[in-house]
Write an enzyme that holds these catalytic residues in place. Structure first.
Site, PDB file in Angstrom:
ATOM      1  N   ASP A  42       0.859  -1.201  -0.105  1.00 21.25           N
ATOM      2  CA  ASP A  42       0.036   0.004  -0.152  1.00 21.25           C
ATOM      3  C   ASP A  42       0.824   1.392   0.028  1.00 21.25           C
ATOM      4  OD1 ASP A  42       0.862  -0.166   2.620  1.00 21.25           O
ATOM      5  OD2 ASP A  42      -1.069   0.047   3.320  1.00 21.25           O
ATOM      6  N   SER A  43       2.220   1.224   0.057  1.00 23.36           N
ATOM      7  CA  SER A  43       2.940   2.110  -0.184  1.00 23.36           C
ATOM      8  C   SER A  43       3.031   2.720  -1.431  1.00 23.36           C
ATOM      9  CB  SER A  43       4.759   1.718   0.085  1.00 23.36           C
ATOM     10  OG  SER A  43       4.792   0.675  -0.626  1.00 23.36           O
ATOM     11  N   ASP A  81      -0.723  -6.070   0.135  1.00 25.25           N
ATOM     12  CA  ASP A  81      -1.018  -5.511   1.190  1.00 25.25           C
ATOM     13  C   ASP A  81      -2.690  -5.674   1.376  1.00 25.25           C
ATOM     14  OD1 ASP A  81       0.802  -4.855   2.923  1.00 25.25           O
ATOM     15  OD2 ASP A  81       1.714  -3.066   1.772  1.00 25.25           O
ATOM     16  N   LYS A 110      -0.772  -9.254   3.285  1.00 26.64           N
ATOM     17  CA  LYS A 110      -0.023  -8.983   4.336  1.00 26.64           C
ATOM     18  C   LYS A 110      -1.053  -8.011   5.216  1.00 26.64           C
ATOM     19  CE  LYS A 110       3.324  -5.927   4.118  1.00 26.64           C
ATOM     20  NZ  LYS A 110       2.962  -4.683   4.956  1.00 26.64           N
ATOM     21  N   GLU A 112      -1.177  -5.377   8.608  1.00 25.90           N
ATOM     22  CA  GLU A 112      -0.479  -4.701   9.641  1.00 25.90           C
ATOM     23  C   GLU A 112      -1.219  -5.040  11.175  1.00 25.90           C
ATOM     24  OE1 GLU A 112       0.091  -0.725   9.152  1.00 25.90           O
ATOM     25  OE2 GLU A 112       0.845  -0.920   7.137  1.00 25.90           O
ATOM     26  N   GLU A 179       9.452  -3.836  10.981  1.00 25.89           N
ATOM     27  CA  GLU A 179       9.700  -2.428  10.420  1.00 25.89           C
ATOM     28  C   GLU A 179      10.192  -1.322  11.486  1.00 25.89           C
ATOM     29  OE1 GLU A 179       8.006   1.190   7.603  1.00 25.89           O
ATOM     30  OE2 GLU A 179       6.959  -0.760   7.799  1.00 25.89           O
TER      31      GLU A 179
END
EC number: 2.1.2.11
Length: 261
Positions: A42-43, A81, A110, A112, A179
């Site tokens: 999502d970056s 993501d 993925k 978070e 991270e």
């Protein structure tokens, strides 16, 4: 060579190389370079769309870019993501959205978060969707952690990250991204869990590393301190386009070999 699966990622098999990619040509290029895993992160909201953070990235964005990467038919594992608020609302929403990403071509997703999201991870894994965890600095939660800064410097934070890693391991993740945590903590987590850890800005003690492609090739205006630039693609683009513009203005392009009468 056969395509990789999550079963190819285990402790003791060397250092795993991960990188982001968001479209067909870059996915093809990084795969040909020999990476083990490609993250459709999502970056993309920040490095492709110019957003100030990742919160504005939608499921539609992630599906579209996952499809583009998958069309390159990479040998590397493709992980997508889950964007902000695509899984936080409950296991069934998470399952529905994760399934969209898998149907778009992702081999895994993925998400978070730690202990609080372990039940969601477990639900996805039971449904047959492999999950990569992500703890430490979690960019989707920058509003609650005080910005984009190192996490895990206090004893309370260290204990929480260790608990999160173990909870995710128990929930069935095949790997965990760490991270921007202290290297000593990354080593402790890596030793505490039996799934591979992948560091970004967390030192050399993980089972692998991941970076954002645009940081690696010099396309990011202000890359994070933990990134390393291996090329200056931005300079190459400026030079190439400047030459093109100059030749057009001087009448040198198109030359005779570039067209037909």
């Amino acid at each position: 060579m056969p395509r990789k699966s999550v079963l190819d990622f285990a402790k003791g098999r060397g250092a795993y190389v991960w990188i982001t990619a968001y479209d067909y040509p870059t996915a093809k290029a990084v795969d040909e370079a020999g990476v083990d895993g490609i993250l459709v992160g999502d970056s993309l909201g920040m490095v492709l769309l110019g957003l100030p953070n990742t919160l504005g990235v939608t499921m539609e964005d992630m599906v579209r870019h996952t499809e583009a990467v998958a069309r390159a038919r990479p040998r590397a594992l493709v992980v997508a993501d889950m964007p902000f608020m695509s899984y936080e609302t409950g296991p069934e929403d998470a399952l529905r959205n994760a399934a969209r990403l898998v149907k778009a071509g992702a081999d895994a997703v993925k998400l978070e978060g730690g202990t609080e999201y372990a039940p969601i991870v477990e639900r996805l894994v039971k449904a047959g969707i492999p999950v990569m965890g992500h703890i430490g600095l979690t960019p989707q939660r920058f509003l609650t952690i005080g910005g984009f800064k190192m996490v895990g410097k206090t004893e309370e934070q260290r204990r929480k990250i260790l608990e999160d890693a173990k909870a995710l391991r128990d929930a069935g993740v095949f790997s965990i991204v760490l991270e921007f945590v202290p290297a000593s903590l990354a080593r402790e987590v890596t030793q505490a869990v039996d799934v591979p850890t992948i560091c970004i800005g967390s030192g050399p003690h993980c089972d692998g590393q991941i970076l954002v492609l645009h940081d690696v090739v010099g396309l990011t205006e202000r890359p994070p301190s933990f990134a390393k630039k291996y090329a200056d693609v931005a300079a190459a683009i400026r030079e190439a386009v400047s030459k093109y513009a100059e030749e057009v203005r001087k009448g040198l392009f198109p030359a005779r070999e570039h067209y037909r009468e």
